[in-house]
Design a protein around this motif. Structure first.
Motif, PDB file in Angstrom:
ATOM      1  N   ILE A 101       0.881  -1.207  -0.084  1.00  0.00           N
ATOM      2  CA  ILE A 101      -0.116   0.009   0.040  1.00  0.00           C
ATOM      3  C   ILE A 101       0.836   1.173  -0.023  1.00  0.00           C
ATOM      4  N   ASN A 102       0.371   2.454  -0.744  1.00  0.00           N
ATOM      5  CA  ASN A 102       1.003   3.535  -0.687  1.00  0.00           C
ATOM      6  C   ASN A 102       0.753   4.214   0.700  1.00  0.00           C
ATOM      7  N   PHE A 103       1.495   4.171   1.862  1.00  0.00           N
ATOM      8  CA  PHE A 103       1.442   4.664   3.038  1.00  0.00           C
ATOM      9  C   PHE A 103       1.377   6.100   3.191  1.00  0.00           C
ATOM     10  N   SER A 104       2.255   6.658   2.190  1.00  0.00           N
ATOM     11  CA  SER A 104       2.264   8.207   1.778  1.00  0.00           C
ATOM     12  C   SER A 104       0.625   8.716   1.807  1.00  0.00           C
ATOM     13  N   ASP A 105       0.046   8.184   0.653  1.00  0.00           N
ATOM     14  CA  ASP A 105      -1.189   8.428   0.266  1.00  0.00           C
ATOM     15  C   ASP A 105      -2.325   8.279   1.358  1.00  0.00           C
ATOM     16  N   LEU A 106      -2.037   7.122   2.113  1.00  0.00           N
ATOM     17  CA  LEU A 106      -2.962   7.003   3.323  1.00  0.00           C
ATOM     18  C   LEU A 106      -2.925   8.119   4.339  1.00  0.00           C
ATOM     19  N   HIS A 130       7.434  12.079   2.859  1.00  0.00           N
ATOM     20  CA  HIS A 130       8.114  11.692   1.615  1.00  0.00           C
ATOM     21  C   HIS A 130       6.716  10.806   0.663  1.00  0.00           C
ATOM     22  N   GLU A 131       7.028  11.322  -0.556  1.00  0.00           N
ATOM     23  CA  GLU A 131       6.091  10.535  -1.476  1.00  0.00           C
ATOM     24  C   GLU A 131       6.516   9.306  -1.870  1.00  0.00           C
ATOM     25  N   ASP A 132       5.353   8.498  -2.271  1.00  0.00           N
ATOM     26  CA  ASP A 132       5.488   7.002  -2.440  1.00  0.00           C
ATOM     27  C   ASP A 132       6.120   6.031  -1.552  1.00  0.00           C
ATOM     28  N   VAL A 133       5.736   6.118  -0.318  1.00  0.00           N
ATOM     29  CA  VAL A 133       6.606   5.095   0.800  1.00  0.00           C
ATOM     30  C   VAL A 133       5.573   4.078   0.775  1.00  0.00           C
ATOM     31  N   TYR A 134       6.086   2.968   0.080  1.00  0.00           N
ATOM     32  CA  TYR A 134       5.068   1.702   0.055  1.00  0.00           C
ATOM     33  C   TYR A 134       5.641   0.771   1.258  1.00  0.00           C
ATOM     34  N   LEU A 135       4.561   0.141   1.672  1.00  0.00           N
ATOM     35  CA  LEU A 135       4.739  -0.746   2.899  1.00  0.00           C
ATOM     36  C   LEU A 135       3.771  -2.063   2.687  1.00  0.00           C
ATOM     37  N   ASN A 136       4.220  -3.334   2.792  1.00  0.00           N
ATOM     38  CA  ASN A 136       3.483  -4.567   2.911  1.00  0.00           C
ATOM     39  C   ASN A 136       2.699  -4.704   3.932  1.00  0.00           C
ATOM     40  N   LEU A 167       7.423  11.486   7.622  1.00  0.00           N
ATOM     41  CA  LEU A 167       7.252  10.301   7.216  1.00  0.00           C
ATOM     42  C   LEU A 167       8.432   9.865   6.257  1.00  0.00           C
ATOM     43  N   THR A 168       9.287   8.804   6.274  1.00  0.00           N
ATOM     44  CA  THR A 168      10.414   8.705   5.525  1.00  0.00           C
ATOM     45  C   THR A 168      10.009   7.069   5.140  1.00  0.00           C
ATOM     46  N   GLU A 169      10.968   6.512   4.285  1.00  0.00           N
ATOM     47  CA  GLU A 169      11.179   5.161   3.824  1.00  0.00           C
ATOM     48  C   GLU A 169      11.220   4.238   5.166  1.00  0.00           C
ATOM     49  N   LYS A 170      11.966   4.820   6.057  1.00  0.00           N
ATOM     50  CA  LYS A 170      12.361   3.828   7.267  1.00  0.00           C
ATOM     51  C   LYS A 170      11.226   3.786   8.452  1.00  0.00           C
ATOM     52  N   TYR A 171      10.840   5.193   8.367  1.00  0.00           N
ATOM     53  CA  TYR A 171      10.275   5.426   9.572  1.00  0.00           C
ATOM     54  C   TYR A 171       8.999   6.348   9.762  1.00  0.00           C
ATOM     55  N   PHE A 172       7.922   6.293  10.675  1.00  0.00           N
ATOM     56  CA  PHE A 172       6.918   7.375  10.691  1.00  0.00           C
ATOM     57  C   PHE A 172       7.022   7.967  12.182  1.00  0.00           C
ATOM     58  N   GLN A 173       6.897   9.047  12.167  1.00  0.00           N
ATOM     59  CA  GLN A 173       7.035   9.838  13.466  1.00  0.00           C
ATOM     60  C   GLN A 173       5.814  10.999  13.764  1.00  0.00           C
ATOM     61  N   ILE A 174       5.275  10.937  14.748  1.00  0.00           N
ATOM     62  CA  ILE A 174       4.192  12.199  15.032  1.00  0.00           C
ATOM     63  C   ILE A 174       4.184  12.506  16.548  1.00  0.00           C
ATOM     64  N   SER A 175       4.536  13.837  16.701  1.00  0.00           N
ATOM     65  CA  SER A 175       4.970  14.612  17.876  1.00  0.00           C
ATOM     66  C   SER A 175       3.803  15.591  18.005  1.00  0.00           C
ATOM     67  N   ASN A 176       3.671  15.807  19.299  1.00  0.00           N
ATOM     68  CA  ASN A 176       2.361  16.818  19.799  1.00  0.00           C
ATOM     69  C   ASN A 176       2.818  17.572  21.090  1.00  0.00           C
ATOM     70  N   THR A 177       2.572  18.830  21.199  1.00  0.00           N
ATOM     71  CA  THR A 177       2.869  19.460  22.377  1.00  0.00           C
ATOM     72  C   THR A 177       1.604  18.841  23.440  1.00  0.00           C
ATOM     73  N   GLY A 178       2.064  18.963  24.667  1.00  0.00           N
ATOM     74  CA  GLY A 178       0.902  18.475  25.623  1.00  0.00           C
ATOM     75  C   GLY A 178       1.760  18.329  27.115  1.00  0.00           C
ATOM     76  N   ASN A 179       0.911  18.118  28.137  1.00  0.00           N
ATOM     77  CA  ASN A 179       1.362  18.027  29.498  1.00  0.00           C
ATOM     78  C   ASN A 179       2.008  16.673  29.639  1.00  0.00           C
ATOM     79  N   PRO A 180       2.848  16.686  30.821  1.00  0.00           N
ATOM     80  CA  PRO A 180       3.539  15.385  31.076  1.00  0.00           C
ATOM     81  C   PRO A 180       2.796  14.112  31.196  1.00  0.00           C
TER      82      PRO A 180
END
Length: 237
Positions: A101-106, A130-136, A167-180
């Motif tokens: 699947i195209n994880f970038s598009d998803l 990154h565009e066209d990151v495909y994952l099985n 999002l890169t070919e090797k990893y996906f990362q999401i960060s957000n501000t917030g309380n501890p």
């Protein structure tokens, strides 16, 4: 291995019987859990429908508030039940059923879905995808992973907060501000654990994400640093 020693033969027979018995007990317990969860959905839906009918009637403000609260709790119960059903099914999920699947598009599609909610909460979102990151990956399970992580980043945010998606070919990362977080970070991936008990969360989201990623041998990490919650998924160990 084969042996002529009678004591070892007896011990081997005993161990085989115990193993088979344990397997049967486990399968029965698993089947019971799945059936119970499925059976619960019907009465939950029925009660919810009746509450919604009552809310359309001429009622006092206090009665409406009480019914609304009951409705919210039913939604929460239904969500817990559905998540537990999915967790049970994942025990037997075969990743051979997956597809490329195209994880970038998803990811772009799901972020677009949440745009209005981000705006209502006055959250600033930055993206580096990154565009066209495909994952099985099974597409439905990938959607659950992305939805849970985006939901998590907005639910545990602050007023005028920020969300960063990478999002890169090797990893996906999401960060957000917030309380501890209020619990040890190592426990956040356990079932029914919530980083903030005051949040309207059922505490299964991250456990579900971790279970799905285990199927695909992907690793998930969490850290809180400089007032930022960061979750990172490495696609290849």
């Amino acid at each position: 291995m084969k042996t002529e020693t009678e004591e070892f033969k007896s011990l081997n027979t005993f161990l085989l019987k115990m193993t088979e018995s344990s397997k049967k007990d486990y399968n029965l317990l698993e089947e019971l859990s799945e059936n119970t969860s499925h059976e619960l959905q019907t009465p939950l839906a029925s009660i919810k429908g009746k509450i919604e009918l009552l809310m359309d009637s001429e009622l006092s403000e206090n009665q409406l508030i009480t019914l609304s609260s009951m409705n919210d709790e039913l939604d929460r119960l239904s969500s817990i039940n559905q998540s537990l059903i999915l967790l049970a099914k994942l025990e037997h999920f075969e990743k051979n059923d997956s597809q490329l699947i195209n994880f970038s598009d998803l990811l772009q599609e799901r972020l677009y879905y949440f745009e209005d909610i981000f705006e209502i909460q006055n959250l600033t979102v930055t993206k580096d995808i990154h565009e066209d990151v495909y994952l099985n990956f099974d597409k439905n399970l990938a959607t659950i992973v992305v939805n849970n992580l985006i939901n998590n980043s907005k639910r545990h945010n602050i007023e005028n907060g920020k969300i960063s998606v990478l999002l890169t070919e090797k990893y996906f990362q999401i960060s957000n501000t917030g309380n501890p977080p209020t619990i040890p970070t190592a426990e956040l991936f356990k079932r029914f654990k919530r980083g903030n008990p005051n949040q309207n969360s059922i505490g299964i989201g991250l456990a579900l994400v971790k279970k799905i990623l285990e199927i695909y041998d992907a690793e998930i990490f969490y850290q809180f640093e400089n007032d930022l919650h960061t979750i990172r998924i490495n696609f290849i160990k």
